[in-house]
Design an enzyme around this catalytic site. Structure first.
Site, PDB file in Angstrom:
ATOM      1  N   ASP A  87      -0.240  -3.849  -3.409  1.00 49.07           N
ATOM      2  CA  ASP A  87       1.205  -4.145  -3.391  1.00 49.07           C
ATOM      3  C   ASP A  87       1.514  -5.163  -2.294  1.00 49.07           C
ATOM      4  O   ASP A  87       1.208  -4.912  -1.118  1.00 49.07           O
ATOM      5  CB  ASP A  87       2.002  -2.858  -3.162  1.00 49.07           C
ATOM      6  CG  ASP A  87       1.888  -1.907  -4.348  1.00 49.07           C
ATOM      7  OD1 ASP A  87       1.719  -2.395  -5.481  1.00 49.07           O
ATOM      8  OD2 ASP A  87       1.960  -0.679  -4.136  1.00 49.07           O
TER       9      ASP A  87
ATOM     10  N   ASP B 171      -2.443 -11.908  -6.877  1.00 48.26           N
ATOM     11  CA  ASP B 171      -1.645 -12.974  -7.496  1.00 48.26           C
ATOM     12  C   ASP B 171      -0.607 -13.488  -6.498  1.00 48.26           C
ATOM     13  O   ASP B 171       0.139 -14.399  -6.810  1.00 48.26           O
ATOM     14  CB  ASP B 171      -0.904 -12.426  -8.728  1.00 48.26           C
ATOM     15  CG  ASP B 171      -0.134 -11.166  -8.371  1.00 48.26           C
ATOM     16  OD1 ASP B 171      -0.783 -10.115  -8.187  1.00 48.26           O
ATOM     17  OD2 ASP B 171       1.105 -11.241  -8.222  1.00 48.26           O
TER      18      ASP B 171
ATOM     19  N   THR C 208      -8.888  -6.558 -13.939  1.00 49.12           N
ATOM     20  CA  THR C 208      -8.000  -5.426 -13.678  1.00 49.12           C
ATOM     21  C   THR C 208      -6.789  -5.548 -14.611  1.00 49.12           C
ATOM     22  O   THR C 208      -6.535  -6.609 -15.191  1.00 49.12           O
ATOM     23  CB  THR C 208      -7.522  -5.420 -12.217  1.00 49.12           C
ATOM     24  OG1 THR C 208      -6.493  -6.392 -12.053  1.00 49.12           O
ATOM     25  CG2 THR C 208      -8.656  -5.699 -11.250  1.00 49.12           C
TER      26      THR C 208
ATOM     27  N   GLU D   7      -4.593  -8.299 -13.411  1.00 50.17           N
ATOM     28  CA  GLU D   7      -5.237  -9.605 -13.608  1.00 50.17           C
ATOM     29  C   GLU D   7      -5.103 -10.050 -15.064  1.00 50.17           C
ATOM     30  O   GLU D   7      -4.736 -11.202 -15.332  1.00 50.17           O
ATOM     31  CB  GLU D   7      -6.717  -9.482 -13.223  1.00 50.17           C
ATOM     32  CG  GLU D   7      -7.528 -10.717 -13.486  1.00 50.17           C
ATOM     33  CD  GLU D   7      -9.001 -10.512 -13.139  1.00 50.17           C
ATOM     34  OE1 GLU D   7      -9.359  -9.446 -12.613  1.00 50.17           O
ATOM     35  OE2 GLU D   7      -9.794 -11.422 -13.408  1.00 50.17           O
TER      36      GLU D   7
HETATM   37  C1  LIG Z   1       0.029  -3.734  -7.920  1.00 48.62           C
HETATM   38  S1  LIG Z   1      -0.843  -2.324  -8.439  1.00 48.62           S
HETATM   39  C2  LIG Z   1      -2.453  -2.968  -8.868  1.00 48.62           C
HETATM   40  C3  LIG Z   1      -3.261  -2.009  -9.709  1.00 48.62           C
HETATM   41  C4  LIG Z   1      -4.687  -2.481 -10.061  1.00 48.62           C
HETATM   42  N1  LIG Z   1      -5.492  -2.666  -8.879  1.00 48.62           N
HETATM   43  C5  LIG Z   1      -4.669  -3.740 -10.871  1.00 48.62           C
HETATM   44  O1  LIG Z   1      -5.080  -4.790 -10.371  1.00 48.62           O
HETATM   45  O2  LIG Z   1      -4.258  -3.659 -12.041  1.00 48.62           O
HETATM   46  C6  LIG Z   1      -1.174  -1.511  -6.892  1.00 48.62           C
HETATM   47  C7  LIG Z   1      -1.591  -0.075  -7.069  1.00 48.62           C
HETATM   48  O3  LIG Z   1      -1.970   0.444  -5.802  1.00 48.62           O
HETATM   49  C8  LIG Z   1      -1.425   1.747  -5.661  1.00 48.62           C
HETATM   50  N2  LIG Z   1      -1.291   1.989  -4.216  1.00 48.62           N
HETATM   51  C9  LIG Z   1      -0.447   1.355  -3.368  1.00 48.62           C
HETATM   52  N3  LIG Z   1      -0.618   1.793  -2.109  1.00 48.62           N
HETATM   53  C10 LIG Z   1      -1.604   2.738  -2.166  1.00 48.62           C
HETATM   54  C11 LIG Z   1      -2.234   3.555  -1.190  1.00 48.62           C
HETATM   55  N4  LIG Z   1      -1.881   3.492   0.101  1.00 48.62           N
HETATM   56  N5  LIG Z   1      -3.191   4.402  -1.604  1.00 48.62           N
HETATM   57  C12 LIG Z   1      -3.553   4.459  -2.912  1.00 48.62           C
HETATM   58  N6  LIG Z   1      -2.996   3.705  -3.874  1.00 48.62           N
HETATM   59  C13 LIG Z   1      -2.032   2.845  -3.517  1.00 48.62           C
HETATM   60  C14 LIG Z   1      -0.110   1.690  -6.401  1.00 48.62           C
HETATM   61  O4  LIG Z   1       0.338   2.975  -6.785  1.00 48.62           O
HETATM   62  C15 LIG Z   1      -0.459   0.808  -7.596  1.00 48.62           C
HETATM   63  O5  LIG Z   1      -0.939   1.561  -8.680  1.00 48.62           O
END
Ligand SMILES: C[S@@+](CC[C@H](N)C(=O)[O-])C[C@H]1O[C@@H](n2cnc3c(N)ncnc32)[C@H](O)[C@@H]1O
Length: 206
Positions: A108, A144, A181, A184
């Site tokens: 994120d 991204d 991913t 991606e």
């Molecule tokens: C923007 S999404 C990307 C998901 C995946 N990596 C992708 O590229 O499709 C970020 C993911 O990280 C998880 N996330 C954010 N902070 C986290 C943390 N501290 N521990 C575990 N998961 C986390 C969110 O819930 C979300 O599902």
């Protein structure tokens, strides 16, 4: 179908140091994916590379359950999922030198300046994650979000224990092919640029 309880690894108790390979029936290189989202990469990588052992960490309960269900239905035995805060987990529960590959894709970005402190990639997290990497382990980051990507790359580049290596499909992610991913795949379809960097842990640079 596997039992969901056999797919999920419970978040460790306070003070517990985990033994990642104890979660699997047989040994193999251990890979950690942080923030697995819907689990597309986690599942495809584990399926195409049966010799590796993978853990995906996902904080959002909805996605965590979705991933666990996908793994159970497909009866994939070399991958588990844990619901916890990955930052806390890495900083408090991993033994030294246990990870062969660390995958961090599209974390994120928290784009507003006042929210930057919520970003996962901070010096304290990098410090802890580095201790958990085996010598010669690889750390792959992808985003991204150009500004956050450069911040992440600079944080890793500043560490003398890491050397940047080309993002080469074979060198960075051994396996039949790179499986994108979920984010991606979506962003590539939309024509957005994806930023990537791969590092290897090595002897500290002078
Ligand atoms: C923007 S999404 C990307 C998901 C995946 N990596 C992708 O590229 O499709 C970020 C993911 O990280 C998880 N996330 C954010 N902070 C986290 C943390 N501290 N521990 C575990 N998961 C986390 C969110 O819930 C979300 O599902």
């Amino acid at each position: 179908m596997l039992a969901i309880e056999d797919v999920i690894i419970e978040a460790p108790a306070d003070g517990e140091i985990v033994d990642p390979l104890s979660w699997f029936d047989s040994p193999g290189p251990f890979e950690l994916e942080i923030g697995s989202g819907k689990g597309g990469f986690l599942i495809s990588r584990a399926t195409s590379n049966p010799h590796i052992r993978m853990l995906g960490i996902e904080w959002a309960n909805k996605f965590f359950k979705y991933i666990a269900d996908r793994i159970a239905r497909r009866e994939i035995e070399n991958v588990h999922v844990m619901r916890t805060d990955a930052k806390f987990f890495v900083m408090n529960h991993l033994p030294p030198e246990c990870i062969d590959v660390l995958h961090l894709y599209h974390p994120d970005p928290w784009p507003k300046a006042r929210h930057h402190k919520r970003r996962l990639m901070q010096p304290d997290f990098v410090e802890a994650a580095l201790k958990a990497l085996k010598p010669s382990a690889r750390w792959l980051v992808q985003s991204d979000h150009e500004e956050y990507f450069h911040e992440m790359r600079d944080l890793l580049d500043a560490r003398t224990e890491l050397s940047q290596i080309p993002w080469d499909k074979r060198a960075s992610t051994p396996g039949p092919e790179w499986e994108g991913t979920n984010f991606e795949i979506k962003y590539v379809r939309e024509g957005r640029e994806i930023y990537r960097a791969a590092f290897v842990r090595s002897e500290p640079r002078p």
